[in-house]
Design an enzyme around this catalytic site. Structure first.
Site, mmCIF file in Angstrom:
data_model
loop_
_atom_site.group_PDB
_atom_site.id
_atom_site.type_symbol
_atom_site.label_atom_id
_atom_site.label_comp_id
_atom_site.label_asym_id
_atom_site.label_seq_id
_atom_site.Cartn_x
_atom_site.Cartn_y
_atom_site.Cartn_z
ATOM 1 N N SER A 178 -4.455 -15.340 -0.806
ATOM 2 C CA SER A 178 -4.545 -14.419 0.334
ATOM 3 C C SER A 178 -3.646 -14.864 1.478
ATOM 4 O O SER A 178 -2.968 -14.044 2.101
ATOM 5 C CB SER A 178 -5.993 -14.309 0.820
ATOM 6 O OG SER A 178 -6.812 -13.757 -0.184
ATOM 7 N N TRP A 200 -9.848 -7.832 28.948
ATOM 8 C CA TRP A 200 -9.534 -7.679 30.371
ATOM 9 C C TRP A 200 -10.304 -6.502 30.963
ATOM 10 O O TRP A 200 -10.760 -6.562 32.108
ATOM 11 C CB TRP A 200 -8.027 -7.490 30.539
ATOM 12 C CG TRP A 200 -7.598 -7.271 31.951
ATOM 13 C CD1 TRP A 200 -7.582 -8.202 32.960
ATOM 14 C CD2 TRP A 200 -7.127 -6.054 32.528
ATOM 15 N NE1 TRP A 200 -7.119 -7.626 34.118
ATOM 16 C CE2 TRP A 200 -6.837 -6.310 33.881
ATOM 17 C CE3 TRP A 200 -6.914 -4.781 32.014
ATOM 18 C CZ2 TRP A 200 -6.352 -5.322 34.727
ATOM 19 C CZ3 TRP A 200 -6.417 -3.815 32.862
ATOM 20 C CH2 TRP A 200 -6.155 -4.090 34.207
ATOM 21 N N GLU A 208 15.309 3.659 -9.528
ATOM 22 C CA GLU A 208 15.547 5.089 -9.698
ATOM 23 C C GLU A 208 14.445 5.905 -9.018
ATOM 24 O O GLU A 208 13.310 5.461 -8.883
ATOM 25 C CB GLU A 208 15.639 5.463 -11.183
ATOM 26 C CG GLU A 208 14.343 5.320 -11.973
ATOM 27 C CD GLU A 208 14.023 3.900 -12.420
ATOM 28 O OE1 GLU A 208 12.902 3.698 -12.885
ATOM 29 O OE2 GLU A 208 14.878 3.007 -12.288
ATOM 30 N N ARG A 209 14.844 7.088 -8.582
ATOM 31 C CA ARG A 209 13.880 7.980 -7.919
ATOM 32 C C ARG A 209 12.990 8.627 -8.967
ATOM 33 O O ARG A 209 13.458 9.074 -10.014
ATOM 34 C CB ARG A 209 14.600 9.044 -7.117
ATOM 35 C CG ARG A 209 15.345 8.495 -5.924
ATOM 36 C CD ARG A 209 15.567 9.591 -4.899
ATOM 37 N NE ARG A 209 16.187 9.055 -3.711
ATOM 38 C CZ ARG A 209 15.512 8.587 -2.674
ATOM 39 N NH1 ARG A 209 14.204 8.581 -2.685
ATOM 40 N NH2 ARG A 209 16.147 8.133 -1.619
ATOM 41 N N HIS A 210 11.705 8.661 -8.658
ATOM 42 C CA HIS A 210 10.749 9.328 -9.535
ATOM 43 C C HIS A 210 9.721 10.019 -8.653
ATOM 44 O O HIS A 210 9.308 9.470 -7.626
ATOM 45 C CB HIS A 210 10.076 8.313 -10.459
ATOM 46 C CG HIS A 210 9.259 8.952 -11.534
ATOM 47 N ND1 HIS A 210 7.988 9.431 -11.319
ATOM 48 C CD2 HIS A 210 9.550 9.206 -12.834
ATOM 49 C CE1 HIS A 210 7.522 9.944 -12.442
ATOM 50 N NE2 HIS A 210 8.455 9.821 -13.383
ATOM 51 N N GLU A 224 -1.943 -1.025 6.348
ATOM 52 C CA GLU A 224 -0.518 -1.352 6.236
ATOM 53 C C GLU A 224 -0.275 -2.388 5.142
ATOM 54 O O GLU A 224 0.723 -2.305 4.404
ATOM 55 C CB GLU A 224 0.022 -1.860 7.572
ATOM 56 C CG GLU A 224 1.512 -2.051 7.585
ATOM 57 C CD GLU A 224 2.287 -0.750 7.475
ATOM 58 O OE1 GLU A 224 3.075 -0.614 6.516
ATOM 59 O OE2 GLU A 224 2.112 0.118 8.344
ATOM 60 N N LYS A 240 4.378 6.300 -2.486
ATOM 61 C CA LYS A 240 4.835 5.780 -1.201
ATOM 62 C C LYS A 240 4.431 6.710 -0.057
ATOM 63 O O LYS A 240 4.007 6.244 1.010
ATOM 64 C CB LYS A 240 6.346 5.571 -1.210
ATOM 65 C CG LYS A 240 6.781 4.365 -2.013
ATOM 66 C CD LYS A 240 8.280 4.163 -1.874
ATOM 67 C CE LYS A 240 8.699 2.816 -2.385
ATOM 68 N NZ LYS A 240 10.072 2.489 -2.019
ATOM 69 N N ASP A 241 4.563 8.014 -0.266
ATOM 70 C CA ASP A 241 4.192 8.977 0.775
ATOM 71 C C ASP A 241 2.691 8.925 1.080
ATOM 72 O O ASP A 241 2.279 9.004 2.237
ATOM 73 C CB ASP A 241 4.579 10.400 0.366
ATOM 74 C CG ASP A 241 6.088 10.618 0.363
ATOM 75 O OD1 ASP A 241 6.822 9.750 0.900
ATOM 76 O OD2 ASP A 241 6.524 11.649 -0.180
#
Length: 128
Positions: free
Chosen positions: A24, A54, A92-94, A76, A101-102
């Site tokens: 961790s 404060w 590569e884009r998939h 995050e 990710k979105d």
């Protein structure tokens, strides 16, 4: 239950807890080193800590305000882990990689929105 039945070989008991703690800490260090968002949110947490102690707030209000910032950091960290795994799979884009990710990014947005709402609600309720 024996180790062979658990499906995961390795340590048990205190040794497992120690190893998990070490992993961790390694994860926190890696996130801080490689993820700008984590560094920014840690700075935000430090500022938030100064502010809530404060301001003249009840302890539960302080806990709620700091808790939402900690929640943002947790989300995050999970988002960063998702992104690292997706990037590891290949450059590569998939469609599914982009969706993962979105969705991780959306989770961070929701956590940030919740933190903002909580802070605004408490501050407006307390000082307006």
């Amino acid at each position: 239950m024996t180790e062979s039945r658990q499906g995961k070989p390795g340590s048990t008991g205190v040794k497992r807890v120690i190893k998990a703690t070490v992993y961790s800490i390694q994860g926190l260090r890696a996130a801080f080193k490689y993820e700008a968002a984590i560094r920014q949110e840690c700075i935000l947490l430090m500022i938030a800590m100064v502010l809530v102690f404060w301001l003249d707030l009840a302890m539960l209000e302080r806990i709620a305000m700091l808790g939402t910032v900690v929640l943002v950091i947790i989300v995050e960290l999970l988002n960063s882990a998702i992104e690292a795994v997706v990037d590891r799979v290949g450059p590569e884009r998939h469609e599914l990689s982009g969706r993962a990710k979105d969705i991780g990014s959306a989770a961070v947005f929701v956590a940030l929105s919740f933190a903002g709402f909580t802070w605004l609600y408490i501050l407006i309720h307390h000082y307006w």
